[in-house]
Motif scaffolding. Sequence first.
Motif, PDB file in Angstrom:
ATOM      1  N   ALA A 297      -1.037 -16.966-101.529  1.00 22.21           N
ATOM      2  CA  ALA A 297      -0.671 -16.039-100.543  1.00 22.21           C
ATOM      3  C   ALA A 297      -0.898 -16.476 -99.146  1.00 22.21           C
ATOM      4  O   ALA A 297       0.090 -16.230 -98.331  1.00 22.21           O
ATOM      5  N   SER A 298      -1.936 -17.365 -99.020  1.00 19.34           N
ATOM      6  CA  SER A 298      -2.171 -17.616 -97.563  1.00 19.34           C
ATOM      7  C   SER A 298      -1.083 -18.824 -97.031  1.00 19.34           C
ATOM      8  O   SER A 298      -1.039 -18.799 -96.045  1.00 19.34           O
ATOM      9  N   GLU A 300       2.053 -18.621 -96.856  1.00 18.31           N
ATOM     10  CA  GLU A 300       3.068 -17.891 -96.344  1.00 18.31           C
ATOM     11  C   GLU A 300       2.604 -17.557 -94.748  1.00 18.31           C
ATOM     12  O   GLU A 300       3.666 -17.511 -93.974  1.00 18.31           O
ATOM     13  N   GLN A 301       1.222 -17.418 -94.552  1.00 22.01           N
ATOM     14  CA  GLN A 301       0.835 -16.796 -93.249  1.00 22.01           C
ATOM     15  C   GLN A 301       0.076 -17.903 -92.357  1.00 22.01           C
ATOM     16  O   GLN A 301       0.084 -17.634 -91.101  1.00 22.01           O
TER      17      GLN A 301
END
Length: 327
Positions: A297-298, A300-301
């Motif tokens: 998840a991390s 992408e950001q």
Amino acid sequence: MVKPLLSVEEVEVSLQLPEGEFNALERISFSVYPNEVVGIVGESGCGKSLTSQAIMGILPKNAIIKQGKIIFQDDELTALSRKQWQQIRGSKLSMIFQEPMTSLNPVLTIGKQISEVLKQHTTLSKKDMKEKTISIMKEVGLPRAAQLWKAYPHQLSGGMRQRVVIAMALIGQPKLIIADEPTTALDVTIQAQIVELFKKIKQTRNMSMIFISHDWGVIHAICDRVLVMYAGRIVEQGSISKLLSSPKHPYTKSLIQSIPDGARRGQPLYTIPGTVPQLHVRHTGCPFADRCQFKIASCEQIFPHTYKFNEQTVTCHLYAKEKEVSL
């Protein structure tokens, strides 16, 4: 401790495009030590050539160094005047380009073009310059050097022109040569000969090299250490043996998996899905996230930290729990 010959420290280069201004290189940091050959690998558009242009002070007109330092010996290259650059190029720093015809003047003889560095940086007589030029032509494997002195670039084959460009880079006895994909435009047989020439140069001359290529075979034959670049970032670096035997970044793993292997004869060649993102669509996270089969998840950001192992550094979220932050 040995002092680096070249230090690139947190360099950022931006390009002015019709869509606006975008960072093409971001926080590039690495060193090259005396008598070391450092390879730079990555797909087209990853920033390999732009990195070499920044070091040589020959960035295109729409590019600027926004921040960072490039230190060669004790000179801060980004602060040099045009006159100071003229004193360094050829005598201390030289570059070999991918296509030799872009480096050669079609209306000047080979001899004049190779000896131009001596004319600019030494006080040798014409006779001594000619003798030294013919000597370097022989060293790089040009046949009938005395006759080729009067030849023009169009009269030479592609492989011979590349040897001329290599001679031009060597004749000033620089401490560092940057070779930007010097074998790409050549056929396989000539490629092998040029690779052998670079191996000879590495063994016999007291100089360092930055060797840019997408060919892992060439990199393995010549380089001591390798930087893997993706979308304007260095995502992994380490010794050539470590990167080939135990790559850590998913992009490095994919590049190595793409190397043709006789053991997989008859099977489809592996290809990395997708393409390198263009400047105006790069996001704040890991630039490889859209193509990575291991993304979390991390990715992408948040752009990942760089983690240090024994002989490698890797910029990837997957290693957050294994090692402390290096940079």
